[in-house]
Motif scaffolding. Sequence first.
Motif, PDB file in Angstrom:
ATOM      1  N   THR A  92       0.844  -1.196   0.000  1.00  0.00           N
ATOM      2  CA  THR A  92       0.000   0.000   0.000  1.00  0.00           C
ATOM      3  C   THR A  92       0.880   1.247   0.000  1.00  0.00           C
ATOM      4  O   THR A  92       2.046   1.212   0.384  1.00  0.00           O
ATOM      5  CB  THR A  92      -0.940   0.021   1.226  1.00  0.00           C
ATOM      6  OG1 THR A  92      -0.151  -0.016   2.418  1.00  0.00           O
ATOM      7  CG2 THR A  92      -1.915  -1.132   1.206  1.00  0.00           C
ATOM      8  N   GLY A  93       0.313   2.345  -0.463  1.00  0.00           N
ATOM      9  CA  GLY A  93       1.035   3.608  -0.483  1.00  0.00           C
ATOM     10  C   GLY A  93       2.040   3.739  -1.608  1.00  0.00           C
ATOM     11  O   GLY A  93       2.893   4.637  -1.586  1.00  0.00           O
ATOM     12  N   ASN A 124     -12.705   5.179   4.324  1.00  0.00           N
ATOM     13  CA  ASN A 124     -11.651   4.719   3.424  1.00  0.00           C
ATOM     14  C   ASN A 124     -11.215   5.876   2.511  1.00  0.00           C
ATOM     15  O   ASN A 124     -11.408   5.855   1.299  1.00  0.00           O
ATOM     16  CB  ASN A 124     -12.128   3.516   2.609  1.00  0.00           C
ATOM     17  CG  ASN A 124     -10.998   2.773   1.952  1.00  0.00           C
ATOM     18  OD1 ASN A 124      -9.908   3.293   1.778  1.00  0.00           O
ATOM     19  ND2 ASN A 124     -11.280   1.539   1.557  1.00  0.00           N
ATOM     20  N   GLY A 126      -8.342   6.875   1.487  1.00  0.00           N
ATOM     21  CA  GLY A 126      -7.374   6.538   0.442  1.00  0.00           C
ATOM     22  C   GLY A 126      -8.055   6.045  -0.817  1.00  0.00           C
ATOM     23  O   GLY A 126      -7.689   6.439  -1.929  1.00  0.00           O
ATOM     24  N   SER A 127      -9.052   5.186  -0.666  1.00  0.00           N
ATOM     25  CA  SER A 127      -9.782   4.671  -1.823  1.00  0.00           C
ATOM     26  C   SER A 127     -10.559   5.787  -2.517  1.00  0.00           C
ATOM     27  O   SER A 127     -10.607   5.847  -3.749  1.00  0.00           O
ATOM     28  CB  SER A 127     -10.731   3.547  -1.401  1.00  0.00           C
ATOM     29  OG  SER A 127     -11.356   2.984  -2.522  1.00  0.00           O
ATOM     30  N   ARG A 129      -9.699   8.922  -2.666  1.00  0.00           N
ATOM     31  CA  ARG A 129      -8.697   9.705  -3.413  1.00  0.00           C
ATOM     32  C   ARG A 129      -8.275   8.981  -4.700  1.00  0.00           C
ATOM     33  O   ARG A 129      -8.135   9.599  -5.752  1.00  0.00           O
ATOM     34  CB  ARG A 129      -7.479   9.993  -2.547  1.00  0.00           C
ATOM     35  CG  ARG A 129      -7.689  11.127  -1.556  1.00  0.00           C
ATOM     36  CD  ARG A 129      -6.388  11.580  -0.912  1.00  0.00           C
ATOM     37  NE  ARG A 129      -5.687  10.506  -0.208  1.00  0.00           N
ATOM     38  CZ  ARG A 129      -5.924  10.125   1.048  1.00  0.00           C
ATOM     39  NH1 ARG A 129      -6.871  10.739   1.745  1.00  0.00           N
ATOM     40  NH2 ARG A 129      -5.233   9.159   1.607  1.00  0.00           N
TER      41      ARG A 129
END
Length: 168
Positions: A92-93, A124, A126-127, A129
Amino acid sequence: MDIRELSYRPITASDWKEVSAIYEQGILTGNATFESGAPSWQQWSEDHLPHSRIIGLHQGEIVGWAALSPVSGRCVYGGVAEVSVYVSDAHTGKSIGSKLLAQLVIESEQNGIWTLQAGIFPENKGSIRVHEKAGFRTIGYREKIGKMKGVWRDIVLMERRSKNVGLQ
């Protein structure tokens, strides 16, 4: 990892052990899906479109996957699909989710899909984005749409309309 080294290929039954392990990692976060466990390959395969099922590989290792599910059995919705994107905890990342979703958009359009949908837990971020970066926009918010471990959960509805498919 150099993200430029990511390659893609279709998901096959022989990949299911690794793909489902990544799915299980997402399930364990509590913010990826309402599912409580990965299904069998047969069930997963029946629930997803036969095209646009991709894995991301780095030096031969499966680091993530993306696939499409039909939103309805009605023919009028034949060009509308729901996206799933999962990345291994170990990776991830690293922009893998963005790369997988970009590839999924390409493959979806090659297969006549004009609208992609996503239902994402608001936690969530991150998802959300990743989807915004891929051209998805928020179209709504479904409050208390389902229970998870006895707690009502909301989802953010996101959508991406193709600029290449289904224009006429």
